[in-house]
Enzyme design. Structure first.
Site, PDB file in Angstrom:
ATOM      1  N   SER A 577       0.847  -1.193   0.000  1.00  0.00           N
ATOM      2  CA  SER A 577       0.000   0.000   0.000  1.00  0.00           C
ATOM      3  C   SER A 577       0.886   1.248   0.000  1.00  0.00           C
ATOM      4  O   SER A 577       1.683   1.430  -0.905  1.00  0.00           O
ATOM      5  CB  SER A 577      -0.954  -0.033   1.196  1.00  0.00           C
ATOM      6  OG  SER A 577      -2.000   0.886   1.038  1.00  0.00           O
ATOM      7  N   ASP A 661      -8.566  -4.248  -7.193  1.00  0.00           N
ATOM      8  CA  ASP A 661      -8.236  -3.459  -6.000  1.00  0.00           C
ATOM      9  C   ASP A 661      -9.031  -2.159  -6.032  1.00  0.00           C
ATOM     10  O   ASP A 661      -8.861  -1.329  -6.923  1.00  0.00           O
ATOM     11  CB  ASP A 661      -6.733  -3.168  -5.973  1.00  0.00           C
ATOM     12  CG  ASP A 661      -6.260  -2.595  -4.645  1.00  0.00           C
ATOM     13  OD1 ASP A 661      -7.060  -1.910  -3.971  1.00  0.00           O
ATOM     14  OD2 ASP A 661      -5.093  -2.818  -4.282  1.00  0.00           O
ATOM     15  N   HIS A 698      -8.010  -4.915  -1.706  1.00  0.00           N
ATOM     16  CA  HIS A 698      -6.664  -4.392  -1.478  1.00  0.00           C
ATOM     17  C   HIS A 698      -5.779  -5.400  -0.745  1.00  0.00           C
ATOM     18  O   HIS A 698      -4.637  -5.105  -0.427  1.00  0.00           O
ATOM     19  CB  HIS A 698      -6.777  -3.093  -0.681  1.00  0.00           C
ATOM     20  CG  HIS A 698      -5.514  -2.286  -0.620  1.00  0.00           C
ATOM     21  ND1 HIS A 698      -4.747  -1.983  -1.727  1.00  0.00           N
ATOM     22  CD2 HIS A 698      -4.865  -1.712   0.438  1.00  0.00           C
ATOM     23  CE1 HIS A 698      -3.700  -1.255  -1.365  1.00  0.00           C
ATOM     24  NE2 HIS A 698      -3.750  -1.090  -0.061  1.00  0.00           N
TER      25      HIS A 698
END
Length: 730
Positions: A577, A661, A698
């Site tokens: 991330s 995502d 994610h």
């Protein structure tokens, strides 16, 4: 083994367009920026075919590692041990806790059959009975339970369910008299009520005092769960149990501020409802309070706007009558506790537990009807203190522990539970009992026992190193005790460095297994941009100063090699991330040879487009806004996509992303790898991407099997790219 052979300039073809975007710069005026891979932002057949070709190409490289399957099997075995949470006693008289027998994808919610706290020290044998097993919500394990909350009466259990890891959830309600332990026929599980509250994202579940309903945050309905459109128009709604979502009441929405988001909570005595309002991802929020109306929740809640300017972080801990206790960083970068008296016309704010200049206050809980337990982070190590009802420090708890701690409790009960973990501490839960004699109040309730790995074979230490500008930065180094610090060991360097999030010590059986197998060390630098040392440390690594984050991370690798913790060319960097952004940015900035390999998972890479997709607008507080001319220059300079060098050798790089995502959309990784392959086609090390089309979110909630396979791909890439030798005997 030697590094896997690599033939440069053999990538699948990637079309380049003549697309150009024009931005406004305060110093340069109109700035045309070519974006030849703009088409990779779309959901099109061309993108699908391109990602399929790229992933197949990457798989061909991974398949050349003869040890990959063996590594996956070792990873799976390392995760097979009992895991559990601290228990909670409800007013109904049942204790509840989460339990995972080993490799279950999701922990199962258990409860006691009697109001007596079960004896958890009887080996690994299960105690209690299954109340709710989220693993049976779907046959393939793709239904994931997120946030959940019991009603104050203990009569209902509300739980949010997502599919394939997307950020959107549906909230269901079931009576606590109805358990779920077998595969259901109904969506959300058999035995639940008909309630289904959809389009919830980043939501809390806040029950009202009467247990008749709850508050939650949702967004307007979309055409698809994985639509890439910008998130906006969040609203707080009230759902009454037993009704349809169409009947829900909107209690807060601000059309003039469509990017605002909300969080709700309620005082344990049911007197107050709290609303926090966020404008972005910064540590600044509004705090509004309303008294619970005995006649129920109405559309126009009379919020008392106690804090109505964005300037600091405010979160309510508890209330004693009309006096609320709040953890805040207002005029206190390291946080403190204040009281706010709501009985006065103008709320009076007074310090209760003052700021400690050398330690960050991370968690505070009210315990035993008026005492407080506070966790401070001093030099990235947690310290736990007990405070009196007057705010005086009484004692330190578990002073010999080094690692990360958390508190689980209900303030009206005389017991609290402390959970401890660390790099070589898989998890210990202790009970603090106010009814016991002073010297016997803290006792161990449950200790995690591993299978295969011996946590005592590993050790961690903390070092300090100087960054590029001379700033001293702490870093944890972990090793198997047989690994020597003689300049021959490979190193895994993991980082995050953003959003005031601390890179805490963490327990990872997969990481320890890799370290033991290949004689590697783990390094975790606590770089600027994180929350390790409060607001100033975060401020020194965001927006215009974000470059410090990369400098700190690069300096960490250089320190490891210079001081013989790691071998030259054998430092592999990883991050997910925002940590993926850290990896991408470090790859394009670091001097040649600094890193041997790099893996970015779901990383941000295109800083000129990030705020156009899903929740990206909230990140402008961290990265800047490319559409504001005063920000444009520094944002462009930070963007990995727009700063890929052509004149130096880059490390072996693997980008991992999910095709659906919905938080960091895949275009970031797609465009970055396209630029890497175009700018340095003759790079002697591979520049690859793996796009997972079987998972949408994610990374949240992956099944144990999927997580293990992904880890095997990731660490297999590192091993074969660095040419690591399998050291353990199986």
């Amino acid at each position: 083994m030697p590094p896997t052979p690599w033939a440069p300039h053999s990538y699948p073809p990637t079309r380049r367009s003549d697309h150009v975007d024009v931005y406004q710069s305060a110093s340069r005026g109109e700035v045309p920026v070519p974006d030849p891979y703009q088409w990779l932002e779309e959901n099109s057949n061309e993108v699908d075919e391109w990602t399929t070709a790229q992933t197949a190409f990457t798989q061909g490289y991974l398949d050349k590692n003869a040890d990959r399957q063996k590594l996956e099997e070792k990873f799976r075995a390392s995760k097979d041990y009992v895991k559990f949470s601290a228990p909670t006693l409800l007013d109904s008289g049942h204790w509840y806790w989460f339990y995972n027998s080993g490799v279950q994808s999701q922990a199962v919610l258990y409860r006691s059959k009697k109001p007596v706290l079960p004896d958890f020290q009887r080996g690994t044998r299960k105690v209690g009975e299954v109340y709710f097993d989220p693993n049976v919500l779907s046959a393939d394990g793709t239904a994931i339970m997120g946030t959940c909350r019991f009603s104050p009466s203990g009569e209902y259990f509300a739980y949010a369910v997502s599919h394939l890891g997307v950020d959107y959830f549906t909230i269901y309600v079931r009576p606590t008299s109805s358990s779920l332990s077998q595969a259901p026929e109904a969506e959300g599980g058999d035995g639940r009520l008909s309630d289904g509250v959809k389009w919830c994202k980043f939501t809390t579940i806040t029950w009202t005092k009467d247990s008749k309903g709850f508050l939650y945050q949702r967004y307007p309905a979309r055409e698809s769960l994985v639509a890439k459109d910008r998130d906006k128009d969040a609203m707080v709604c009230y759902h009454r149990v037993g009704t349809t979502q169409l009947e829900d009441i909107i209690v807060q929405q601000d059309k003039e501020n469509p990017d605002w988001t909300y969080g709700t909570d309620a005082s344990e005595d049911g007197k107050y409802i709290y609303l926090v309002v966020y404008k972005d991802a910064s540590k600044q929020n509004l705090l509004w309070v309303a008294e619970f109306d005995k006649d129920g929740v109405k559309p126009e809640i009379p919020w008392r706007k106690v804090i109505n300017e964005f300037g600091a972080d405010y979160h309510v801990i508890t209330n004693h009558g009309s006096l609320i206790y709040v953890k805040t960083n207002v005029n206190a970068p390291q946080y403190k506790v204040v009281t706010i008296d709501l009985s006065t016309g103008e709320p009076e704010i007074r310090d209760f537990i003052p700021e400690q200049k050398d330690a960050k206050l991370t968690q505070v809980k009210c315990v035993n009807k008026g005492y407080f337990v506070a966790i401070y982070k001093r030099n990235v190590k947690d310290e736990i203190y007990l405070y009196s009802k007057a705010g005086d420090q009484l004692s330190r708890l578990a002073s010999d522990f080094i690692g990360v701690a958390s508190i689980t409790n209900r303030e009206k009960q005389p017991h609290s539970f402390l959970t401890f973990s660390g790099f070589n501490t898989p998890g210990t839960i202790s009970r603090y009992d106010f009814t016991a004699p002073d010297t016997q109040r803290l006792s161990i309730l449950r200790t995690t026992k591993l299978n295969g790995l011996n946590a005592d074979d590993f050790e961690s230490t903390q070092v300090w190193y100087k960054s590029k500008d001379g700033t001293k930065v702490p870093m944890f180094i972990v090793r198997h005790k047989s690994t020597k610090f003689d300049g021959t060991a490979p190193a895994i360097q993991n980082g995050y460095g953003g959003f005031a999030i601390t890179a805490d010590p963490f327990f990872s059986p997969i990481m320890l297994t890799f370290m033991q197998t290949y004689g590697a060390i783990l390094a975790v630098p606590n770089i600027r941009g994180g929350g390790e040392f409060g607001g100033e440390w975060h401020k020194a690594g965001r927006r215009e100063t974000k470059g410090n984050t990369f400098d700190d991370f690069i300096a960490a690798a250089q320190f490891l090699v210079k001081n013989k913790y790691a071998a030259p060319g054998k430092v592999a960097i990883t991050g997910a991330s925002n940590g993926g952004f850290l990896v991408c940015g470090s790859v394009v900035r670091a001097p040649e040879g600094t890193f041997g390999a790099a893996v970015s998972e779901g990383g941000v890479a295109d800083l000129l487009k990030f705020n156009k997709f899903t929740g990206g607008m909230a990140w402008t507080s961290e990265y800047g806004n490319p559409f504001i001319k005063e920000d444009f220059d520094f944002v462009q300079a930070l963007s990995p996509v727009h700063n890929v060098p052509k004149d130096r050798v880059l490390p072996a790089t693997l980008l991992m992303t999910n095709a659906g995502d919905d938080r960091v959309v895949p275009m970031h990784s797609l465009k970055f790898v396209a630029n890497l392959q175009y700018n340095v086609p003759q790079n002697p090390h591979p520049l690859l991407i793996r796009v997972d089309k079987s998972w949408l979110g994610h990374g949240f909630g992956k099944t144990t099997d999927k997580h293990t396979k992904d880890a095997a791909d990731k660490w297999s890439f590192v091993a074969q790219s660095l040419g690591l030798e399998w050291k353990t005997v199986d």
